[in-house]
Design an enzyme around this catalytic site. Structure first.
Site, mmCIF file in Angstrom:
data_model
loop_
_atom_site.group_PDB
_atom_site.id
_atom_site.type_symbol
_atom_site.label_atom_id
_atom_site.label_comp_id
_atom_site.label_asym_id
_atom_site.label_seq_id
_atom_site.Cartn_x
_atom_site.Cartn_y
_atom_site.Cartn_z
ATOM 1 N N ASP A 73 89.515 -136.809 -27.090
ATOM 2 C CA ASP A 73 90.231 -136.656 -28.358
ATOM 3 C C ASP A 73 89.644 -135.565 -29.233
ATOM 4 O O ASP A 73 90.319 -135.003 -30.091
ATOM 5 C CB ASP A 73 90.244 -137.979 -29.127
ATOM 6 C CG ASP A 73 91.223 -138.941 -28.475
ATOM 7 O OD1 ASP A 73 90.881 -139.511 -27.421
ATOM 8 O OD2 ASP A 73 92.348 -139.079 -28.988
ATOM 9 N N GLN A 107 95.605 -149.620 -23.003
ATOM 10 C CA GLN A 107 96.316 -148.397 -22.586
ATOM 11 C C GLN A 107 96.232 -148.195 -21.067
ATOM 12 O O GLN A 107 97.119 -147.597 -20.475
ATOM 13 C CB GLN A 107 95.733 -147.171 -23.299
ATOM 14 C CG GLN A 107 96.070 -147.076 -24.774
ATOM 15 C CD GLN A 107 95.035 -147.732 -25.660
ATOM 16 O OE1 GLN A 107 94.357 -148.671 -25.250
ATOM 17 N NE2 GLN A 107 94.904 -147.256 -26.883
ATOM 18 N N LYS A 153 88.491 -142.554 -25.901
ATOM 19 C CA LYS A 153 88.722 -143.990 -26.090
ATOM 20 C C LYS A 153 87.452 -144.799 -25.892
ATOM 21 O O LYS A 153 86.705 -144.568 -24.943
ATOM 22 C CB LYS A 153 89.812 -144.431 -25.113
ATOM 23 C CG LYS A 153 90.144 -145.901 -25.119
ATOM 24 C CD LYS A 153 90.506 -146.442 -26.492
ATOM 25 C CE LYS A 153 91.652 -145.699 -27.150
ATOM 26 N NZ LYS A 153 91.751 -145.943 -28.603
ATOM 27 N N GLY A 185 97.737 -140.778 -27.920
ATOM 28 C CA GLY A 185 97.177 -139.782 -27.003
ATOM 29 C C GLY A 185 97.040 -138.476 -27.778
ATOM 30 O O GLY A 185 97.983 -138.058 -28.468
ATOM 31 N N ALA A 186 95.862 -137.844 -27.658
ATOM 32 C CA ALA A 186 95.547 -136.715 -28.540
ATOM 33 C C ALA A 186 96.622 -135.613 -28.582
ATOM 34 O O ALA A 186 97.147 -135.304 -29.661
ATOM 35 C CB ALA A 186 94.175 -136.158 -28.165
HETATM 36 O O1 MRU Z 1 94.055 -144.576 -29.240
HETATM 37 P P1 MRU Z 1 94.775 -143.707 -28.250
HETATM 38 O O2 MRU Z 1 95.585 -144.479 -27.273
HETATM 39 O O3 MRU Z 1 95.569 -142.609 -28.925
HETATM 40 O O4 MRU Z 1 93.601 -143.002 -27.447
HETATM 41 C C1 MRU Z 1 93.917 -142.066 -26.451
HETATM 42 C C2 MRU Z 1 92.755 -141.605 -25.691
HETATM 43 O O5 MRU Z 1 91.627 -141.915 -25.988
HETATM 44 C C3 MRU Z 1 93.034 -140.634 -24.584
HETATM 45 O O6 MRU Z 1 92.104 -140.811 -23.549
HETATM 46 C C4 MRU Z 1 92.885 -139.224 -25.134
HETATM 47 O O7 MRU Z 1 93.699 -139.065 -26.249
HETATM 48 C C5 MRU Z 1 93.213 -138.203 -24.134
HETATM 49 S S1 MRU Z 1 94.975 -138.005 -24.025
HETATM 50 C C6 MRU Z 1 95.419 -136.891 -22.875
#
Ligand code: MRU
Length: 335
Positions: free
Chosen positions: A232, A191, A243, A48-49
């Protein structure tokens, strides 16, 4: 307050929930090894970013626990290692650069560890504040009691506080504006099915899960009032990486005249890039597609295409909610 947490600085170590094991096992890992944290980011134990940025900040700080000489070289080595973990979430680079700036202003290296821990904690605290503000500003997307669809995971497991898009959904539910949540499973690493479902259940918010390809029929049946996801990296023109599968959702929202929103802290806006085609997309190992829950499900030698993110063009996004404001298309974020 949540009865679970993604990350905590405790007893001079980082304590984090291994997200690859959720929801079947709640395993907390305690470490003071920056390399362990770097590999946890790569393996999506921490993801998550905003959370990637927070984790990297603590990794840098913790790495100084027993360093007594050669501080500059050590900082550069650890910074480089963490910067190499995942390319797309700009929050990682925001946090690393904030730590670098703090490090460069240290006058007495004897205090390095304490100063860097304080800065990492400040990043975490700021993200928590962002989550609260995003949920408040995001309230205005609800004009009636709504069914909401979301993708991936944007809750406490992906950020601080109640997260980003998840925080908007939670406040909407608490205020009586969210009737039901639909959760895309989010292939290939699930996720949505594993993490968002876990968080919705913990928060007692009613929800239904579906595979990513089922969102269009749900919309056609009139079951979705709005879609909200995180991001992200957001370019100055509003093009937003999130994502993989988010772009599909925005396209079908547009087709069905359903509003599509993004919620993210302003640290997700990359002020160095004008448009989405400049965003580096992470490609994951194809084995993540060819296996399921660690089990091979097809010929392991198949050719794969496995981007972890896609970019939604700004014109498909009805609004971007940050802790600063609610922005509508056309977006012109300032450099
Ligand atoms: O690959 P990930 O699980 O790190 O991807 C996360 C996402 O795409 C989330 O939607 C994004 O980071 C927003 S987190 C608040």
């Amino acid at each position: 307050m949540n009865n679970y947490f993604a990350i905590k600085f405790s007893e001079q170590s980082l304590l984090y929930l291994d997200q690859t094991k959720l929801p079947m096992q709640e395993v907390y890992i305690k470490t003071d090894d920056y390399e362990r944290i770097a590999s946890a980011i790569e393996r999506l134990e921490l993801r998550g970013a905003p959370l990637i940025g927070i984790s990297a900040a603590f990794a840098i700080a913790i790495s100084f626990k027993s360093i007594s000489s050669d501080h500059k070289n050590h900082f550069e080595k650890v910074y480089k290692r963490l910067a190499s973990t995942r390319p797309t979430a700009v929050n990682l680079f925001y946090a690393l650069d904030r730590m670098k700036n703090t490090f460069e202003n240290i006058s007495d290296y004897a205090d390095t560890y304490q100063i860097l821990i304080k800065e990492a904690q400040a990043i975490l605290d700021y993200e928590e504040l962002c989550s609260k503000r995003i949920s408040e500003i995001g309230s205005n997307i609800f004009t009636k009691k709504s069914n909401v669809l979301t993708h991936c995971n944007t809750g406490a497991l992906a950020a601080a506080g109640f997260g980003t898009a998840f925080a908007v959904i939670k406040k909407g539910f608490d205020d009586g504006f969210v009737k039901h949540v639909y959760v895309d499973e989010t292939r290939p690493l699930l996720q949505g099915l594993r993490l968002t479902a876990y968080e919705l259940k913990k928060n007692k918010i009613p929800f239904t899960v579906l595979t990513d390809s089922m969102a269009a029929i749900l919309m056609q049946q009139g079951e979705v009032d709005l879609v909200i996801t995180g991001a992200d990296r957001i370019a100055l023109n509003g093009d937003s990486a999130n994502k993989v599968g988010t772009y599909n959702l925005a396209v079908i929202c547009n087709f069905h005249n359903i509003p599509f929103y993004i919620a993210a802290p302003s640290t997700t806006i990359d002020r160095k890039i004008a448009a989405g085609n400049e965003i580096e997309i992470e490609y994951r190992n194809g084995s993540e597609i060819l296996s399921f829950d660690g089990k091979q499900i097809t010929d392991p030698d198949l050719q794969t295409f496995s981007p972890a993110f896609d970019v939604t063009p700004a014109h498909l996004i009805k609004g971007i909610i940050t802790e600063e404001d609610f922005y509508s298309f056309p977006y012109n974020f300032i450099k």
